[in-house]
Design a protein around this motif. Structure first.
Motif, mmCIF file in Angstrom:
data_model
loop_
_atom_site.group_PDB
_atom_site.id
_atom_site.type_symbol
_atom_site.label_atom_id
_atom_site.label_comp_id
_atom_site.label_asym_id
_atom_site.label_seq_id
_atom_site.Cartn_x
_atom_site.Cartn_y
_atom_site.Cartn_z
ATOM 1 N N VAL A 128 39.005 6.783 -3.031
ATOM 2 C CA VAL A 128 38.399 8.112 -3.115
ATOM 3 C C VAL A 128 39.125 8.965 -4.150
ATOM 4 O O VAL A 128 38.488 9.682 -4.948
ATOM 5 N N MET A 129 40.448 8.892 -4.184
ATOM 6 C CA MET A 129 41.206 9.693 -5.155
ATOM 7 C C MET A 129 40.930 9.243 -6.588
ATOM 8 O O MET A 129 40.892 10.062 -7.510
ATOM 9 N N ASN A 130 40.731 7.939 -6.805
ATOM 10 C CA ASN A 130 40.352 7.464 -8.137
ATOM 11 C C ASN A 130 38.976 7.990 -8.535
ATOM 12 O O ASN A 130 38.747 8.373 -9.688
ATOM 13 N N LEU A 131 38.038 8.011 -7.580
ATOM 14 C CA LEU A 131 36.705 8.541 -7.863
ATOM 15 C C LEU A 131 36.772 10.041 -8.149
ATOM 16 O O LEU A 131 36.109 10.546 -9.061
ATOM 17 N N ARG A 132 37.559 10.735 -7.371
ATOM 18 C CA ARG A 132 37.709 12.181 -7.599
ATOM 19 C C ARG A 132 38.393 12.452 -8.933
ATOM 20 O O ARG A 132 38.075 13.438 -9.615
ATOM 21 N N ALA A 133 39.328 11.575 -9.314
ATOM 22 C CA ALA A 133 39.989 11.742 -10.612
ATOM 23 C C ALA A 133 38.973 11.662 -11.739
ATOM 24 O O ALA A 133 39.056 12.407 -12.728
ATOM 25 N N ALA A 134 37.999 10.749 -11.615
ATOM 26 C CA ALA A 134 36.954 10.642 -12.633
ATOM 27 C C ALA A 134 36.143 11.927 -12.707
ATOM 28 O O ALA A 134 35.737 12.359 -13.795
ATOM 29 N N CYS A 135 35.902 12.557 -11.551
ATOM 30 C CA CYS A 135 35.162 13.828 -11.543
ATOM 31 C C CYS A 135 35.984 14.960 -12.144
ATOM 32 O O CYS A 135 35.455 15.793 -12.894
ATOM 33 N N LYS A 136 37.268 14.997 -11.828
ATOM 34 C CA LYS A 136 38.126 16.054 -12.367
ATOM 35 C C LYS A 136 38.191 16.009 -13.887
ATOM 36 O O LYS A 136 38.384 17.030 -14.548
ATOM 37 N N ALA A 137 38.038 14.807 -14.431
ATOM 38 C CA ALA A 137 38.151 14.647 -15.887
ATOM 39 C C ALA A 137 36.896 15.103 -16.625
ATOM 40 O O ALA A 137 36.902 15.183 -17.852
ATOM 41 N N GLN A 138 35.810 15.404 -15.909
ATOM 42 C CA GLN A 138 34.568 15.827 -16.549
ATOM 43 C C GLN A 138 34.543 17.346 -16.667
ATOM 44 O O GLN A 138 34.638 18.056 -15.666
ATOM 45 N N ALA A 139 34.381 17.830 -17.893
ATOM 46 C CA ALA A 139 34.411 19.272 -18.131
ATOM 47 C C ALA A 139 33.245 19.996 -17.480
ATOM 48 O O ALA A 139 33.337 21.211 -17.216
ATOM 49 N N ASN A 140 32.159 19.315 -17.214
ATOM 50 C CA ASN A 140 30.982 19.978 -16.654
ATOM 51 C C ASN A 140 30.877 19.843 -15.137
ATOM 52 O O ASN A 140 29.818 20.086 -14.566
ATOM 53 N N ILE A 141 31.969 19.440 -14.470
ATOM 54 C CA ILE A 141 32.018 19.426 -13.005
ATOM 55 C C ILE A 141 33.043 20.452 -12.543
ATOM 56 O O ILE A 141 34.223 20.374 -12.917
ATOM 57 N N THR A 142 32.620 21.404 -11.734
ATOM 58 C CA THR A 142 33.535 22.336 -11.099
ATOM 59 C C THR A 142 33.927 21.764 -9.743
ATOM 60 O O THR A 142 33.075 21.596 -8.863
ATOM 61 N N CYS A 143 35.190 21.421 -9.583
ATOM 62 C CA CYS A 143 35.689 20.836 -8.340
ATOM 63 C C CYS A 143 36.196 21.966 -7.452
ATOM 64 O O CYS A 143 37.220 22.594 -7.756
ATOM 65 N N LEU A 144 35.484 22.243 -6.385
ATOM 66 C CA LEU A 144 35.768 23.404 -5.539
ATOM 67 C C LEU A 144 36.302 22.966 -4.184
ATOM 68 O O LEU A 144 35.705 22.108 -3.524
ATOM 69 N N GLU A 145 37.427 23.557 -3.782
ATOM 70 C CA GLU A 145 37.956 23.312 -2.435
ATOM 71 C C GLU A 145 37.458 24.429 -1.525
ATOM 72 O O GLU A 145 37.949 25.557 -1.565
ATOM 73 N N ALA A 146 36.452 24.110 -0.738
ATOM 74 C CA ALA A 146 35.828 25.087 0.151
ATOM 75 C C ALA A 146 35.009 24.342 1.190
ATOM 76 O O ALA A 146 34.814 23.131 1.110
ATOM 77 N N SER A 147 34.512 25.071 2.169
ATOM 78 C CA SER A 147 33.626 24.501 3.178
ATOM 79 C C SER A 147 32.191 24.885 2.859
ATOM 80 O O SER A 147 31.921 26.016 2.445
ATOM 81 N N ALA A 148 31.287 23.946 3.063
ATOM 82 C CA ALA A 148 29.862 24.257 3.014
ATOM 83 C C ALA A 148 29.463 24.683 4.424
ATOM 84 O O ALA A 148 29.412 23.862 5.340
ATOM 85 N N VAL A 149 29.219 25.962 4.603
ATOM 86 C CA VAL A 149 29.015 26.522 5.944
ATOM 87 C C VAL A 149 27.598 26.275 6.443
ATOM 88 O O VAL A 149 27.390 25.851 7.578
ATOM 89 N N GLU A 150 26.603 26.537 5.595
ATOM 90 C CA GLU A 150 25.220 26.336 6.010
ATOM 91 C C GLU A 150 24.331 26.165 4.792
ATOM 92 O O GLU A 150 24.656 26.612 3.687
ATOM 93 N N LEU A 151 23.205 25.521 5.012
ATOM 94 C CA LEU A 151 22.188 25.399 3.981
ATOM 95 C C LEU A 151 21.272 26.608 4.069
ATOM 96 O O LEU A 151 20.785 26.951 5.148
#
Length: 556
Positions: A156-179
């Protein structure tokens, strides 16, 4: 061995995980992760995102990476409650078809640098007999397909590392409370416009009821995993567990080299060597393979997470788990392990299993459920992975199904010229969802149905199921297509529901023959008339195992 020593094994040219990982610098980095507080204080909350993805597990992270690579000029928001390394007891073995999907997504080297171990097939042990079920041969003639086993959190950390390296992905640490969206008169979510955010930890100063709402121009993807809080919008009532997997880790020395043991003879020779005094090598019957022991309370599954660590998963059938208070759970597990890995058949293994069980401070357990996918979901959102569809983890097919869902869906989305049409034009998304649902169905059906059916046979809580288990073992022992096509179902490489039905009922008819002729050791006794009656009743039991599950999977 130290972690660097384990990782250095990746330098072996025979290892599929050799070589450096291109996103290794982002593995544990937090500089690319935006906190909830910073998100609402800065421009991020006001930005217009093409898509929002809830959950950065294997499926969510792979989806974000592929969408970002397909549309470099777009903007994605990837929401995850915690960007630290997760720790799970399942999702640690990826079948060859899952590895194929990783290749299709541009993530073929994601197993590099995490100490992953190649998997070549399955070793199955039943009543003192050994059976090796290798993976299928490659069509190009270059050997056989291979899977990988690993620490779930490291992948999972390797997959997340690939996402962090993409300039057009905002990696947000938060909870999705509701749709956020529109509901019908009966309260069913009909349309999703966005997601309300909240802090990832309750200690944050901001509440959850008035958190910011992010409304993407395109879609909201729900990938929040097996404990999804948004699955309730697809399935109203909770589902009781079929059984529980109880897991712990067995530590050992590595095998001397990367060679796996081809066939049950090799397994026997290895076991004899491990049993010798002073030999502390890997005690598995067949290292670098999934090992399934069928003589316990339920099936016992063993596979390596690294060269020095093996995951032990002992299945306890039934919806209720024995209490750990008073040692009841440990007594049941000890009974299962002693029966599954008897000293006469597995020298050196039983003692290490019991020692590891006794040395585990806490037994980690997870309920095993079957939740079929549904093609009916709210407009503006797509559910993927375990948030959509859960099967029994016995066959290790969950990530395979989820990753192929990502492959098929992103291929369909790539042909869409307008992002806004996905949310504004119901017919466009409805058409894509319908195509996706029917294209994913064959592989998902085979993997899901097989997992539930095999567990019913391997857990065998009746004489009829015990007879079917014996027939299944005999059937797989025949070799040729009787071994390799079922291997294709296990690996996810042969997505043919009709062929699955053919082989399952071939096993059932073999069970009938074993019972009528009196050759069965699992179901003995009775006159000829009794044997004929119970044999055909076993056919009814076989049909009741597979047909209801298959019918459920076939629903729109």
């Amino acid at each position: 061995m130290t972690v660097p020593e384990i990782f250095s094994l990746d330098e072996n040219p025979d290892w599929p995980t050799q070589g450096p990982y291109e996103y290794a610098d982002h593995y544990s980095s937090q500089r690319e992760v935006v906190s909830f507080d910073d998100f609402i204080k800065t421009r991020h909350a006001r930005e217009s995102y093409d898509h929002v993805i809830i959950g950065a597990g294997p499926i969510g992270a792979a989806l974000a990476y592929k969408l970002a690579r397909d549309r470099p000029d777009g903007q994605l928001l990837l929401i995850e409650k915690s960007w630290t390394e997760p720790d799970r007891i399942v999702g640690e073995l990826m079948q060859p078809a899952g590895c194929q999907a990783m290749e299709r997504l541009g993530l073929g080297n994601v197993f590099s640098g995490i100490g992953a171990v190649p998997v070549h097939g399955y070793h199955i042990a039943y009543s003192g007999r050994h059976l090796f079920v290798p993976y299928m041969e490659r069509p190009d003639g270059h050997g056989r397909f291979r899977g990988n086993s690993f620490h779930h959190g490291r992948l999972v950390m390797n997959l997340r590392a690939a996402c962090k390296a993409q300039a057009n992905i905002t990696c947000l640490e938060a909870s999705a409370v509701e749709l956020i969206g529109e509901t019908t008169k009966n309260g069913r979510l009909e349309t999703v416009h966005g997601v309300r955010l909240g802090p990832s930890r309750t200690t944050d100063e901001h509440g959850t009821s008035n958190g910011p709402i992010v409304r993407p121009r395109g879609l909201t993807f729900v990938c929040d995993g097996i404990m999804s809080q948004f699955r309730k919008h697809l399935h109203g009532s909770p589902v009781e567990p079929i059984s529980h997997f109880c897991g712990f880790v067995l530590e050992h020395e590595p095998v001397a080299n990367s060679t796996y043991f081809d066939g049950p003879t090799g397994a026997t020779e290895h076991l004899a060597r491990v049993g010798e005094k002073g030999v502390r090598e890997n005690p598995l019957p067949m290292p670098h393979n999934g090992n399934v022991l069928l003589d316990g309370v339920g099936p016992v599954l063993l596979y390596q997470m690294s060269e020095c660590e093996t995951r032990v998963l002992a299945d306890i059938p039934g919806s209720l788990l024995p209490s750990e208070a008073g040692g009841h759970l440990r007594r049941v597990l000890r009974q299962s392990l002693e029966a599954a890995a008897s000293k006469s058949h597995f020298p050196g293994l039983q003692a290490q299993l019991i020692q590891a069980l006794d040395g585990s401070r806490r037994i980690r357990c997870i309920g095993s459920r079957f939740i079929p996918a549904t093609g009916k979901s709210a407009h503006g959102a797509v559910w993927l992975g375990d948030a959509l569809n859960i099967r029994h983890p016995l066959t290790g097919g969950g990530m395979t199904v989820g990753l192929w869902d990502v492959v098929i869906l992103t291929d369909l989305l790539a042909s869409t010229t307008s992002i806004t049409a996905l949310s504004e034009d119901p017919s466009t998304l409805r058409r894509i969802k319908a195509q996706w649902h029917w294209r994913r169905r064959p592989r998902a059906l085979v993997v899901n149905v097989l997992s539930v059916a095999l567990h019913a046979l391997f857990a065998a809580d009746s004489q009829e199921l015990g007879l079917l288990r014996e027939a299944c073992f005999d059937y797989l022992s025949r070799g040729s297509r009787f071994t390799m096509e079922p291997s294709g179902f296990l690996s996810g490489l042969l997505p043919s529901p009709m062929l699955l039905l053919f082989h399952f009922f071939s096993v059932a008819f073999l069970a009938i023959r074993l019972r009528i002729t009196g050759r069965s050791t699992a179901y003995t006794g009775g006159s000829l008339l009794v044997r004929i009656y119970t044999a055909f009743y076993t056919l009814y039991v076989a049909a009741s195992v597979i047909l209801p599950v298959m019918w459920t999977e076939l629903q729109p």
